[in-house]
Design an enzyme around this catalytic site. Structure first.
Site, short mmCIF file in Angstrom:
data_model
loop_
_atom_site.label_atom_id
_atom_site.label_comp_id
_atom_site.label_asym_id
_atom_site.label_seq_id
_atom_site.Cartn_x
_atom_site.Cartn_y
_atom_site.Cartn_z
N CYS A 104 0.82 -1.22 0.00
CA CYS A 104 0.00 0.00 0.00
C CYS A 104 0.84 1.26 0.00
O CYS A 104 0.67 2.15 -0.84
CB CYS A 104 -0.99 -0.01 1.15
SG CYS A 104 -0.26 0.07 2.80
N HIS A 157 -2.89 1.32 6.85
CA HIS A 157 -3.09 1.21 5.40
C HIS A 157 -3.22 2.60 4.81
O HIS A 157 -3.67 3.53 5.49
CB HIS A 157 -4.36 0.40 5.11
CG HIS A 157 -4.57 0.09 3.65
ND1 HIS A 157 -3.71 -0.67 2.91
CD2 HIS A 157 -5.58 0.46 2.81
CE1 HIS A 157 -4.17 -0.76 1.66
NE2 HIS A 157 -5.30 -0.08 1.58
N HIS A 169 -5.55 1.84 -4.44
CA HIS A 169 -4.66 1.27 -3.43
C HIS A 169 -4.23 -0.13 -3.80
O HIS A 169 -4.79 -0.76 -4.69
CB HIS A 169 -5.34 1.29 -2.04
CG HIS A 169 -6.49 0.33 -1.90
ND1 HIS A 169 -6.66 -0.45 -0.79
CD2 HIS A 169 -7.53 0.03 -2.72
CE1 HIS A 169 -7.75 -1.19 -0.91
NE2 HIS A 169 -8.29 -0.90 -2.08
#
Length: 193
Positions: A104, A157, A169
């Site tokens: 990520c 994240h 993402h």
């Protein structure tokens, strides 16, 4: 029998005799096809060009994604968003920073680096380096941080906001870079400085 109607104009009437001769046929009396004078052609050309430009100005933005419409073209955030979108389908790999595999924060790092901005490597460090903004102030190209607590160290994240409640993402092992709707309210927003 159908009557033929002729549209009269000064340009065509001046060039035509006032009455056809005795041997004239209907085809001979029909108005000749004439090009408009140069000044009218020039005006029509300008009107045509203006119409094409107007149509493009109205149509092209509707063809672009919502994110591209809202992001200012040429800004690092807009460029980073475009880079992230161009990596659609790239596989997730923990610790990878591209150009073919990403985790990520590796995707956000790579995207902003390509846009000319340096940001830290991890999601938590990226959160701590951005200018924190409210959800109502978010714009396409801002970073979206997912968290479990009330401090920057609880960030786990990150993705790039694409507008419309969506992010680009690299989700998790076994997944690929994708556009996805934000699935939780436990997010913070940050703008890369």
């Amino acid at each position: 029998m159908t009557a033929l109607h002729r549209v009269s104009s000064p340009e065509t009437d001046a060039a035509r005799p006032s009455s056809p001769g005795p041997a004239a046929t209907p085809a001979a009396t029909a108005a000749p096809v004439r090009r408009p004078p140069a000044r009218i052609s020039a005006r029509l050309s300008r009107l045509g060009a203006a119409s094409v430009l107007t149509a493009a100005a109205v149509t092209v933005p509707s063809l672009l994604s919502g994110a591209a419409q809202r992001a200012e073209a040429g800004t690092p955030a807009a460029l980073a968003l475009g880079v992230a979108a161009s990596k659609k389908g790239s596989p997730y790999q923990w610790g990878a920073t591209g150009p073919y595999r990403f985790d990520c924060s590796g995707l956000t790092l790579y995207s902003f680096k390509r846009a000319g901005k340096a940001i830290p490597r991890t999601a938590a460090a990226q959160y701590n380096s951005t200018r924190h903004i409210l959800a109502r102030s978010r714009k396409a190209g801002d970073l979206v941080f997912f968290h479990t607590g009330s401090s920057g160290s609880s960030v786990y994240h990150v993705g790039i906001y694409a507008g419309g409640g969506n992010i680009w993402h690299a989700p998790k092992t076994g997944a690929r870079v994708r556009l996805e709707h934000i699935w939780t309210h436990h997010v913070w927003y940050g703008r890369v400085r």
